[in-house]
Design a protein around this motif. Sequence first.
Motif, PDB file in Angstrom:
ATOM      1  N   PRO A 279       3.749  -8.257   8.688  1.00 32.46           N
ATOM      2  CA  PRO A 279       4.296  -8.029   7.354  1.00 32.46           C
ATOM      3  C   PRO A 279       3.345  -8.560   6.282  1.00 32.46           C
ATOM      4  O   PRO A 279       2.558  -9.468   6.536  1.00 32.46           O
ATOM      5  N   PRO A 280       3.411  -7.978   5.085  1.00 31.13           N
ATOM      6  CA  PRO A 280       2.471  -8.356   4.024  1.00 31.13           C
ATOM      7  C   PRO A 280       2.637  -9.809   3.586  1.00 31.13           C
ATOM      8  O   PRO A 280       3.746 -10.323   3.520  1.00 31.13           O
ATOM      9  N   GLY A 281       1.533 -10.432   3.295  1.00 28.17           N
ATOM     10  CA  GLY A 281       1.550 -11.806   2.788  1.00 28.17           C
ATOM     11  C   GLY A 281       1.550 -11.808   1.275  1.00 28.17           C
ATOM     12  O   GLY A 281       0.526 -12.059   0.653  1.00 28.17           O
ATOM     13  N   TYR A 282       2.687 -11.516   0.681  1.00 29.02           N
ATOM     14  CA  TYR A 282       2.767 -11.372  -0.770  1.00 29.02           C
ATOM     15  C   TYR A 282       2.575 -12.689  -1.520  1.00 29.02           C
ATOM     16  O   TYR A 282       2.153 -12.695  -2.657  1.00 29.02           O
ATOM     17  N   ALA A 283       2.896 -13.812  -0.899  1.00 29.75           N
ATOM     18  CA  ALA A 283       2.857 -15.102  -1.603  1.00 29.75           C
ATOM     19  C   ALA A 283       1.461 -15.405  -2.140  1.00 29.75           C
ATOM     20  O   ALA A 283       1.311 -16.029  -3.188  1.00 29.75           O
ATOM     21  N   LEU A 284       0.438 -14.952  -1.454  1.00 31.60           N
ATOM     22  CA  LEU A 284      -0.940 -15.172  -1.887  1.00 31.60           C
ATOM     23  C   LEU A 284      -1.267 -14.367  -3.146  1.00 31.60           C
ATOM     24  O   LEU A 284      -2.039 -14.803  -3.989  1.00 31.60           O
TER      25      LEU A 284
ATOM     26  N   SER B 104      -0.260   2.306   5.709  1.00 32.42           N
ATOM     27  CA  SER B 104      -0.393   3.578   6.417  1.00 32.42           C
ATOM     28  C   SER B 104      -1.589   4.365   5.915  1.00 32.42           C
ATOM     29  O   SER B 104      -2.349   4.914   6.688  1.00 32.42           O
ATOM     30  N   LYS B 105      -1.767   4.414   4.604  1.00 28.59           N
ATOM     31  CA  LYS B 105      -2.890   5.161   4.023  1.00 28.59           C
ATOM     32  C   LYS B 105      -4.216   4.555   4.462  1.00 28.59           C
ATOM     33  O   LYS B 105      -5.141   5.252   4.844  1.00 28.59           O
ATOM     34  N   GLN B 106      -4.289   3.233   4.463  1.00 27.50           N
ATOM     35  CA  GLN B 106      -5.499   2.542   4.873  1.00 27.50           C
ATOM     36  C   GLN B 106      -5.755   2.766   6.364  1.00 27.50           C
ATOM     37  O   GLN B 106      -6.868   3.057   6.778  1.00 27.50           O
ATOM     38  N   CYS B 107      -4.726   2.672   7.193  1.00 24.72           N
ATOM     39  CA  CYS B 107      -4.874   2.832   8.631  1.00 24.72           C
ATOM     40  C   CYS B 107      -5.261   4.251   8.997  1.00 24.72           C
ATOM     41  O   CYS B 107      -6.015   4.473   9.931  1.00 24.72           O
ATOM     42  N   ASP B 108      -4.746   5.237   8.276  1.00 24.92           N
ATOM     43  CA  ASP B 108      -5.113   6.620   8.556  1.00 24.92           C
ATOM     44  C   ASP B 108      -6.613   6.813   8.403  1.00 24.92           C
ATOM     45  O   ASP B 108      -7.245   7.489   9.205  1.00 24.92           O
TER      46      ASP B 108
ATOM     47  N   GLU C 182      -1.242  -5.440   2.399  1.00 23.97           N
ATOM     48  CA  GLU C 182      -0.831  -4.759   3.619  1.00 23.97           C
ATOM     49  C   GLU C 182      -1.959  -4.578   4.624  1.00 23.97           C
ATOM     50  O   GLU C 182      -1.839  -3.785   5.558  1.00 23.97           O
ATOM     51  N   ARG C 183      -3.010  -5.366   4.469  1.00 25.09           N
ATOM     52  CA  ARG C 183      -4.055  -5.357   5.502  1.00 25.09           C
ATOM     53  C   ARG C 183      -3.485  -5.857   6.822  1.00 25.09           C
ATOM     54  O   ARG C 183      -3.958  -5.509   7.884  1.00 25.09           O
TER      55      ARG C 183
END
Length: 193
Positions: free
Chosen positions: A130-135, A14-18, A126-127
């Motif tokens: 859903p986030p790709g946390y595994a990477l 959200s912060k990035q998208c804002d 979170e770019r």
Amino acid sequence: MACEVEAHRYLFHSKQCDDDNADLDMENFSSKPAKPPFAYNPVHDLESLWWIWVWVMYFYVDKDGMTHSPEQAKAFRLLFPDYIPAKRLQSLWDSLQADVPPAFQHGIDGIEVIRQRLETTYFNMERSLPPGYALFLPRLTGYFLRVLQIAVDRTGNIKLYIPVEHRKRKEPEREEETCWHPPQTSGTSRDDV
């Protein structure tokens, strides 16, 4: 508890998208794809461990009979208020440098390094949702463990003491049992088992 888990939503996306969509007009705004529902992920577990580390550094003092300095007490109350929900997200975005006992400085330095890495990891994860946390998880976990080990090695054998203002009552001393036995039920003896 991890900030996103507390909020039940993705906070760093959200912060990035804002910032990215500051000049978006209303016509294009309504055609934005829906965000997926929030899901807990293992990076939140690492953040929770980080918060435990923060609590230890801000709660304890390094000498018996000591109290918190006014700055340490204020920082502790802001980070860990007596009410829920706590609003700690800003603490994850901003540096955590408070007046703590000098013996704890290496621990605080480690907290700051991990705080920066957690923030960067969340933003990168979170770019896309859903986030790709595994990477990101293996590298973040290894980094967390290395920084924690360095902080422990540099800190040495510091003893942690509960500040005087937090000592409510002394727990009664208990006799330690060497072996636990299940409670007896009627009609059964230990010999029957």
